[in-house]
Design a protein around this motif. Sequence first.
Motif, PDB file in Angstrom:
ATOM      1  N   MET A 106       0.839  -1.186   0.000  1.00  0.00           N
ATOM      2  CA  MET A 106       0.000   0.000   0.000  1.00  0.00           C
ATOM      3  C   MET A 106       0.872   1.233   0.000  1.00  0.00           C
ATOM      4  SD  MET A 106      -3.253  -0.791   2.436  1.00  0.00           S
ATOM      5  CE  MET A 106      -2.346  -1.429   3.847  1.00  0.00           C
ATOM      6  N   GLY A 107       1.121   1.764  -1.209  1.00  0.00           N
ATOM      7  CA  GLY A 107       1.958   2.945  -1.312  1.00  0.00           C
ATOM      8  C   GLY A 107       1.186   4.207  -0.980  1.00  0.00           C
ATOM      9  N   THR A 108       1.849   5.327  -1.162  1.00  0.00           N
ATOM     10  CA  THR A 108       1.182   6.594  -0.933  1.00  0.00           C
ATOM     11  C   THR A 108       0.129   6.819  -2.024  1.00  0.00           C
ATOM     12  OG1 THR A 108       3.347   7.341  -0.224  1.00  0.00           O
ATOM     13  CG2 THR A 108       1.630   9.012  -0.404  1.00  0.00           C
ATOM     14  N   PRO A 109      -1.084   7.198  -1.644  1.00  0.00           N
ATOM     15  CA  PRO A 109      -2.119   7.414  -2.662  1.00  0.00           C
ATOM     16  C   PRO A 109      -1.769   8.585  -3.570  1.00  0.00           C
ATOM     17  CG  PRO A 109      -2.872   8.105  -0.508  1.00  0.00           C
ATOM     18  CD  PRO A 109      -1.600   7.371  -0.291  1.00  0.00           C
ATOM     19  N   THR A 110      -2.017   8.398  -4.864  1.00  0.00           N
ATOM     20  CA  THR A 110      -1.714   9.450  -5.826  1.00  0.00           C
ATOM     21  C   THR A 110      -2.998  10.196  -6.189  1.00  0.00           C
ATOM     22  OG1 THR A 110      -2.092   7.974  -7.664  1.00  0.00           O
ATOM     23  CG2 THR A 110       0.138   8.081  -6.807  1.00  0.00           C
ATOM     24  N   LEU A 111      -2.845  11.189  -7.058  1.00  0.00           N
ATOM     25  CA  LEU A 111      -4.019  11.949  -7.507  1.00  0.00           C
ATOM     26  C   LEU A 111      -5.031  11.035  -8.178  1.00  0.00           C
ATOM     27  CD1 LEU A 111      -5.388  14.668  -7.967  1.00  0.00           C
ATOM     28  CD2 LEU A 111      -4.115  14.883 -10.072  1.00  0.00           C
ATOM     29  N   GLY A 112      -4.525  10.060  -8.951  1.00  0.00           N
ATOM     30  CA  GLY A 112      -5.432   9.137  -9.634  1.00  0.00           C
ATOM     31  C   GLY A 112      -6.314   8.388  -8.654  1.00  0.00           C
ATOM     32  N   HIS A 113      -5.758   7.945  -7.525  1.00  0.00           N
ATOM     33  CA  HIS A 113      -6.556   7.255  -6.514  1.00  0.00           C
ATOM     34  C   HIS A 113      -7.722   8.118  -6.065  1.00  0.00           C
ATOM     35  CE1 HIS A 113      -2.868   4.795  -6.068  1.00  0.00           C
ATOM     36  NE2 HIS A 113      -3.721   3.854  -5.731  1.00  0.00           N
ATOM     37  N   TYR A 114      -7.408   9.376  -5.744  1.00  0.00           N
ATOM     38  CA  TYR A 114      -8.456  10.255  -5.232  1.00  0.00           C
ATOM     39  C   TYR A 114      -9.508  10.527  -6.309  1.00  0.00           C
ATOM     40  CZ  TYR A 114      -5.864  11.168  -0.983  1.00  0.00           C
ATOM     41  OH  TYR A 114      -5.238  11.027   0.216  1.00  0.00           O
ATOM     42  N   LEU A 115      -9.059  10.671  -7.568  1.00  0.00           N
ATOM     43  CA  LEU A 115     -10.025  10.976  -8.629  1.00  0.00           C
ATOM     44  C   LEU A 115     -10.936   9.792  -8.886  1.00  0.00           C
ATOM     45  CD1 LEU A 115      -8.118  13.125 -11.233  1.00  0.00           C
ATOM     46  CD2 LEU A 115      -9.613  13.794  -9.383  1.00  0.00           C
ATOM     47  N   VAL A 116     -10.375   8.577  -8.880  1.00  0.00           N
ATOM     48  CA  VAL A 116     -11.221   7.399  -9.086  1.00  0.00           C
ATOM     49  C   VAL A 116     -12.209   7.263  -7.934  1.00  0.00           C
ATOM     50  CG1 VAL A 116     -11.214   4.898  -9.176  1.00  0.00           C
ATOM     51  CG2 VAL A 116      -9.580   6.178 -10.528  1.00  0.00           C
ATOM     52  N   LEU A 117     -11.726   7.500  -6.711  1.00  0.00           N
ATOM     53  CA  LEU A 117     -12.613   7.425  -5.549  1.00  0.00           C
ATOM     54  C   LEU A 117     -13.740   8.436  -5.680  1.00  0.00           C
ATOM     55  CD1 LEU A 117     -13.083   6.201  -2.782  1.00  0.00           C
ATOM     56  CD2 LEU A 117     -11.657   7.968  -1.810  1.00  0.00           C
ATOM     57  N   SER A 118     -13.392   9.660  -6.100  1.00  0.00           N
ATOM     58  CA  SER A 118     -14.405  10.694  -6.250  1.00  0.00           C
ATOM     59  C   SER A 118     -15.401  10.334  -7.349  1.00  0.00           C
ATOM     60  CB  SER A 118     -13.711  12.027  -6.534  1.00  0.00           C
ATOM     61  OG  SER A 118     -14.428  12.781  -7.443  1.00  0.00           O
ATOM     62  N   GLY A 119     -14.898   9.733  -8.443  1.00  0.00           N
ATOM     63  CA  GLY A 119     -15.804   9.321  -9.518  1.00  0.00           C
ATOM     64  C   GLY A 119     -16.753   8.235  -9.060  1.00  0.00           C
ATOM     65  N   PHE A 158      -2.501  18.457  -4.980  1.00  0.00           N
ATOM     66  CA  PHE A 158      -1.446  17.980  -5.863  1.00  0.00           C
ATOM     67  C   PHE A 158      -0.935  19.056  -6.812  1.00  0.00           C
ATOM     68  CE2 PHE A 158      -3.179  14.001  -4.422  1.00  0.00           C
ATOM     69  CZ  PHE A 158      -2.043  13.256  -4.251  1.00  0.00           C
ATOM     70  N   SER A 159      -1.632  20.197  -6.877  1.00  0.00           N
ATOM     71  CA  SER A 159      -1.085  21.296  -7.664  1.00  0.00           C
ATOM     72  C   SER A 159      -0.607  22.437  -6.779  1.00  0.00           C
ATOM     73  CB  SER A 159      -2.119  21.805  -8.664  1.00  0.00           C
ATOM     74  OG  SER A 159      -3.198  22.369  -7.956  1.00  0.00           O
ATOM     75  N   HIS A 160      -0.648  22.248  -5.457  1.00  0.00           N
ATOM     76  CA  HIS A 160      -0.126  23.217  -4.494  1.00  0.00           C
ATOM     77  C   HIS A 160      -0.793  24.570  -4.627  1.00  0.00           C
ATOM     78  CE1 HIS A 160       2.860  20.230  -3.677  1.00  0.00           C
ATOM     79  NE2 HIS A 160       3.116  20.177  -4.951  1.00  0.00           N
ATOM     80  N   GLN A 161      -2.079  24.573  -4.814  1.00  0.00           N
ATOM     81  CA  GLN A 161      -2.800  25.838  -4.865  1.00  0.00           C
ATOM     82  C   GLN A 161      -3.929  25.793  -3.849  1.00  0.00           C
ATOM     83  OE1 GLN A 161      -3.891  27.595  -8.424  1.00  0.00           O
ATOM     84  NE2 GLN A 161      -1.817  27.518  -9.244  1.00  0.00           N
ATOM     85  N   VAL A 162      -4.010  26.831  -3.025  1.00  0.00           N
ATOM     86  CA  VAL A 162      -5.050  26.858  -2.000  1.00  0.00           C
ATOM     87  C   VAL A 162      -6.383  27.277  -2.602  1.00  0.00           C
ATOM     88  CG1 VAL A 162      -5.500  27.636   0.349  1.00  0.00           C
ATOM     89  CG2 VAL A 162      -3.192  27.545  -0.485  1.00  0.00           C
ATOM     90  N   ARG A 163      -6.352  27.828  -3.818  1.00  0.00           N
ATOM     91  CA  ARG A 163      -7.577  28.361  -4.406  1.00  0.00           C
ATOM     92  C   ARG A 163      -8.656  27.302  -4.569  1.00  0.00           C
ATOM     93  NH1 ARG A 163      -6.499  33.468  -7.133  1.00  0.00           N
ATOM     94  NH2 ARG A 163      -4.538  34.141  -6.247  1.00  0.00           N
TER      95      ARG A 163
END
Lengths: 163, 102
Positions: free
Chosen positions: B1-14, B54-59
């Motif tokens: 179980m590695g560190t979750p990437t952006l893809g993990h979060y996007l699939v979860l959100s989908g 993952f893009s380091h923007q607080v906006r």
Amino acid sequence: MEGFLFWFAALVLLGSAVAVIVNRSPVASALSLVTMILALAGLFGLLGAYFLAAVQVWVYAGAVMVLFLFIIMLLDLKAEEGTPLRPLGVGAGLLILVLLGAGFWRAIPSSAWEANSARVAEANDATSIGHLLFGAYVLPFEAVGLLLLVAMVGVIVLSKKDV
Amino acid sequence: MGTPTLGHYLVLSGLLFAIGLAGVIVRRDLLIMYMCLEIMLNAANLSLVAFSRFSHQVRGQVLVFFVITVAAVEVAVGLALLVSLYRMKRTTKAEEITALKF
């Protein structure tokens, strides 16, 4: 450790989201939704958005869910008995699930994002969000305040006995 | 179980969004449909926060803040509508409310 926490929160998130739909009793659905919101707040914390995790718990688990439970109690909704989930609806839902899941799976971003993720965002706490809210985004912030006022007046008008 | 990437979060959100959408279609109780709408809004929030991280923007988080506020407004107005509908029709089932049906 982060990986374990992610998978745990993701499992709770999806499981409780399914439980919202599958549960026949509205109260059980509402409590499943609370579980989902808490799991999502955990994921926000995992992503470093501590302020949003707190707001999520306050606004959703605190205010919104109390409103839902209040309405359930007020209308005295009973569990839907004897009306099974319509098979056509379940089929359509599963189809959407598969299609959207496949679409998002294919849309996994390329390595550019992953390389970027090594650095941890530091300054995304309440201070910098507050600076943005009252600086660059002060007009939308005021507009949202106006929206809240309009909604409050609207709810009072709607709740009067003879509209 | 590695560190979750952006893809993990996007699939979860989908997946979360799909579950919410399926819920709106499957369930016939207006209150449960509202809850499923909340699930979909939360799924969008999750992807926004993940992009922000993952893009380091607080906006992105400011946008989530606005979405949460508007969702709270939507629930308040929607539930008030539901209560006044219940006063008239004595039901919250979507299929029994047919006043606008042709």
